[in-house]
Design an enzyme around this catalytic site. Sequence first.
Site, short mmCIF file in Angstrom:
data_model
loop_
_atom_site.label_atom_id
_atom_site.label_comp_id
_atom_site.label_asym_id
_atom_site.label_seq_id
_atom_site.Cartn_x
_atom_site.Cartn_y
_atom_site.Cartn_z
N GLU A 1 38.80 19.82 41.38
CA GLU A 1 38.79 21.28 41.52
C GLU A 1 37.40 21.86 41.72
O GLU A 1 37.25 22.90 42.35
CB GLU A 1 39.52 21.98 40.37
CG GLU A 1 38.85 21.88 39.03
CD GLU A 1 39.68 22.53 37.93
OE1 GLU A 1 40.42 23.48 38.21
OE2 GLU A 1 39.54 22.09 36.78
N TRP B 1 41.87 38.42 44.82
CA TRP B 1 42.28 37.05 45.15
C TRP B 1 43.53 37.22 46.00
O TRP B 1 44.57 37.65 45.51
CB TRP B 1 42.59 36.28 43.86
CG TRP B 1 42.85 34.83 44.09
CD1 TRP B 1 41.92 33.85 44.26
CD2 TRP B 1 44.12 34.18 44.12
NE1 TRP B 1 42.53 32.64 44.41
CE2 TRP B 1 43.89 32.80 44.34
CE3 TRP B 1 45.44 34.60 44.01
CZ2 TRP B 1 44.91 31.87 44.43
CZ3 TRP B 1 46.46 33.68 44.11
CH2 TRP B 1 46.19 32.32 44.31
N ARG C 1 38.36 36.26 38.17
CA ARG C 1 39.78 36.48 38.44
C ARG C 1 40.10 36.44 39.95
O ARG C 1 41.25 36.51 40.33
CB ARG C 1 40.21 37.84 37.89
CG ARG C 1 40.07 37.94 36.40
CD ARG C 1 40.55 39.30 35.92
NE ARG C 1 41.95 39.48 36.17
CZ ARG C 1 42.92 39.06 35.37
NH1 ARG C 1 42.62 38.43 34.27
NH2 ARG C 1 44.18 39.28 35.68
N ASN D 1 46.74 44.75 40.83
CA ASN D 1 46.81 43.32 40.60
C ASN D 1 48.29 42.98 40.42
O ASN D 1 48.97 43.60 39.60
CB ASN D 1 46.02 42.95 39.33
CG ASN D 1 46.24 41.51 38.92
OD1 ASN D 1 46.52 40.65 39.75
ND2 ASN D 1 46.14 41.25 37.63
N GLY D 2 48.79 42.00 41.19
CA GLY D 2 50.20 41.62 41.08
C GLY D 2 50.82 41.50 42.45
O GLY D 2 50.09 41.39 43.45
N GLU E 1 43.25 14.73 33.39
CA GLU E 1 42.35 15.88 33.27
C GLU E 1 41.00 15.58 33.93
O GLU E 1 40.41 16.45 34.59
CB GLU E 1 42.19 16.25 31.78
CG GLU E 1 41.23 17.38 31.47
CD GLU E 1 41.56 18.72 32.11
OE1 GLU E 1 42.64 18.86 32.71
OE2 GLU E 1 40.71 19.62 32.04
N LYS F 1 40.94 32.20 37.98
CA LYS F 1 40.99 31.85 36.56
C LYS F 1 42.37 32.06 35.97
O LYS F 1 42.81 31.35 35.09
CB LYS F 1 39.94 32.68 35.80
CG LYS F 1 39.81 32.34 34.34
CD LYS F 1 39.18 30.99 34.15
CE LYS F 1 39.15 30.54 32.72
NZ LYS F 1 38.99 29.07 32.63
N HIS G 1 51.61 -0.74 40.48
CA HIS G 1 52.85 -0.38 41.18
C HIS G 1 52.58 0.50 42.41
O HIS G 1 53.47 1.17 42.89
CB HIS G 1 53.82 0.33 40.23
CG HIS G 1 54.20 -0.53 39.07
ND1 HIS G 1 55.05 -1.60 39.19
CD2 HIS G 1 53.78 -0.53 37.78
CE1 HIS G 1 55.18 -2.20 38.02
NE2 HIS G 1 54.41 -1.57 37.14
N LYS H 1 39.47 17.85 36.92
CA LYS H 1 38.16 18.50 36.83
C LYS H 1 37.34 18.17 38.06
O LYS H 1 36.72 19.04 38.66
CB LYS H 1 37.38 18.05 35.58
CG LYS H 1 37.83 18.63 34.27
CD LYS H 1 37.44 20.08 34.03
CE LYS H 1 38.50 21.02 34.51
NZ LYS H 1 39.64 21.28 33.68
N CYS I 1 43.91 39.44 40.53
CA CYS I 1 42.70 40.16 40.87
C CYS I 1 42.15 40.79 39.60
O CYS I 1 42.75 40.71 38.54
CB CYS I 1 43.05 41.25 41.87
SG CYS I 1 44.04 40.61 43.21
C1 F6R Z 1 41.97 23.88 35.55
C2 F6R Z 1 42.52 25.16 35.13
C3 F6R Z 1 43.94 25.45 35.49
C4 F6R Z 1 44.62 26.18 34.31
C5 F6R Z 1 46.03 26.64 34.72
C6 F6R Z 1 46.75 27.29 33.57
O1 F6R Z 1 40.65 23.75 35.12
O2 F6R Z 1 41.86 25.95 34.53
O3 F6R Z 1 44.64 24.31 35.84
O4 F6R Z 1 44.67 25.31 33.22
O5 F6R Z 1 45.93 27.53 35.79
O6 F6R Z 1 46.09 28.42 33.11
P1 F6R Z 1 46.40 29.03 31.69
O7 F6R Z 1 46.00 28.03 30.66
O8 F6R Z 1 45.57 30.27 31.63
O9 F6R Z 1 47.86 29.30 31.65
#
Ligand code: F6R
Length: 609
Positions: A489, A74, A27, A100-101, A482, A604, A505, A486, A2
């Site tokens: 998500e 969150w 966040r 937060n936590g 990747e 994030k 396979h 992208k 959060c």
């Molecule tokens: C995808 C994305 C997540 C982060 C993952 C790790 O676009 O952003 O998959 O890469 O949550 O986050 P960090 O790099 O902050 O440890």
Amino acid sequence: MCGIVGYVGKKQSAEIIRDGLCRLEYRGYDSAGIAAVSGGVIDVRRSVGKLHLLTELLKTKPLAGTTGIGHTRWATHGKPSEENAHPHTDCSGKIVVVHNGIIENYQELKKSLSDAGHRFKSETDTEVIAHLVEKEYHGDLLAAVKSALKQVRGAYALGIICADEPFRIIAARQDAPLIVGVGDGENFIASDVPALLPYTRSMIFLMEGDFVDLTPTAVTVYDRSGAVVKRVPETITWNAVQAEKGGYKHFMLKEIFEQPQTIQDTFRGRLYPDDGEICLDGVQFNAQLISSLSKIYIVACGTSYHAGLVGKFLFENLAGIPTEVDIASEFRYRDPVLDETCLTIVISQSGETADTLAALRLAKQRKSPVLGICNAVGSTVSREADHVLYTHCGPEIGVASTKAFTGQLTAIYLLALDLANRRKRIDKSVFKQLLTEFWKVPLGIQEILKKSDDIEALAKEYFHNKDFLFLGRNLNYPIALEGALKLKEISYIHAEGYAAGEMKHGPIALIDENMPIMVIATQGKVYDKIVSNIEEAKARGGTIIAIATEGDTAIKTKSRHQIYVPPVNELFSPILNVIPLQLFAYYVAVSLGCDVDQPRNLAKSVTVE
Ligand code: F6R
């Protein structure tokens, strides 16, 4: 994961906190709330959903008071609802908490507090803190918080206010990020730097176990033993505009377009092609470690993990060091064989990802030197790792990582090339030539970005499809992963990334005329192999969209669409090839009307396990 903001000063706190929360909305955004003290009474406003709803509420029901705390949530414990939104209050309504936590022992605490007569209003773990502080309060909020937290197990960043002490915030951190903004006649707390940039650039990065006592004119920090400690504020040089959208429709698009610049920022002061040199600040490996390294473990999550997969190729092929890549949540539970001859590299944009941090701590426990590749300055990874290589991309606000990914790749290339050179695995002239080619990568990205209109048109043609396949080989296999991540998500479309050679396979069974297949088919040693894989997919009716090297006309006969990227040494191709995939995912999501910067169910910074 959060976001927290707190203000104590002479101004009305609610607007400053609301503004700060807007900058932290990435966040988490299930609900939001603010509490402020005025005339010895604390008033709270909370709303479910995004912050603009809280903003509307504050217009009709303003909140007075020069001391306040706020939160954007969150959900972890308890569904997104007004009762579960922070801030949370004790029975009397005099003690108010944002958190937060995760409080791990909240159920046992809740039971004993309930038995003692405390009345709970929410399903959250956080509320136990308000009641614990109430139980421990005898006229001094700091003393009460200290006693309460002795009974708590888990992770927290906390902001706490009390109606009887209207010009004071008590904050504390343990395994969750929290910073203090130092102002003139006013002080702040926040989960992250962008929240406070318009108000102060002087920030204290708290250490694990710290408590802080904030009044308008003083910030006193105590360590976990209760002793007063001096934490020197750092001056943040980020431009406030960096944290704004700057004319783009979404942060994600802005961040995609920033990449030529951010990669140069990662190069800055490190890459000297003319002198044939790399200087890595923050990485002080001694000669003994460099020559005796037996293995590298790369540990990360999500997009950062994909950067790590590219790293494996580089550390093995360039530097000759056997390398394993692990998802952090797996690494921490699989009892990896680690010792002082293994280097552990943790990659994290936020530097706060709970699983990555746990992996870092495990590696340190087992005497492995740890290097953190991080974007967030002052983050926990950066403070706990033995060595830190910052990506210097500036704040990444879009939840889907783009510029941080290419920054991570850039940092990994720098490190792998440096190790290759220092381990004498590479001829000086080849090394210098590679540095020169590396230096030109941002120019190549600029060329690709000029094609964004074509990629948008392609996205508009395909956004109704329900499934996508992304194929790549070798260095570009992680880029296929990747590209798929992208797309899924931010557009919620099912997408799979595969090593193209593995397709036959199993996944080939999925292919029919409704399956667009994005194939990374740029020039390199596996080009012929990937062309064969294209033929296999085409034979099953799949529609091929090829990422190909400019000048490759032959690929036109093999694929329905081509996105051309400039020719580049194959080694650096992942950094270029990911750009069209980021743009494609972005434009598909926009065509579908998705909330690109804040996709559903995501946050994030994943600071819980
Ligand atoms: C995808 C994305 C997540 C982060 C993952 C790790 O676009 O952003 O998959 O890469 O949550 O986050 P960090 O790099 O902050 O440890």
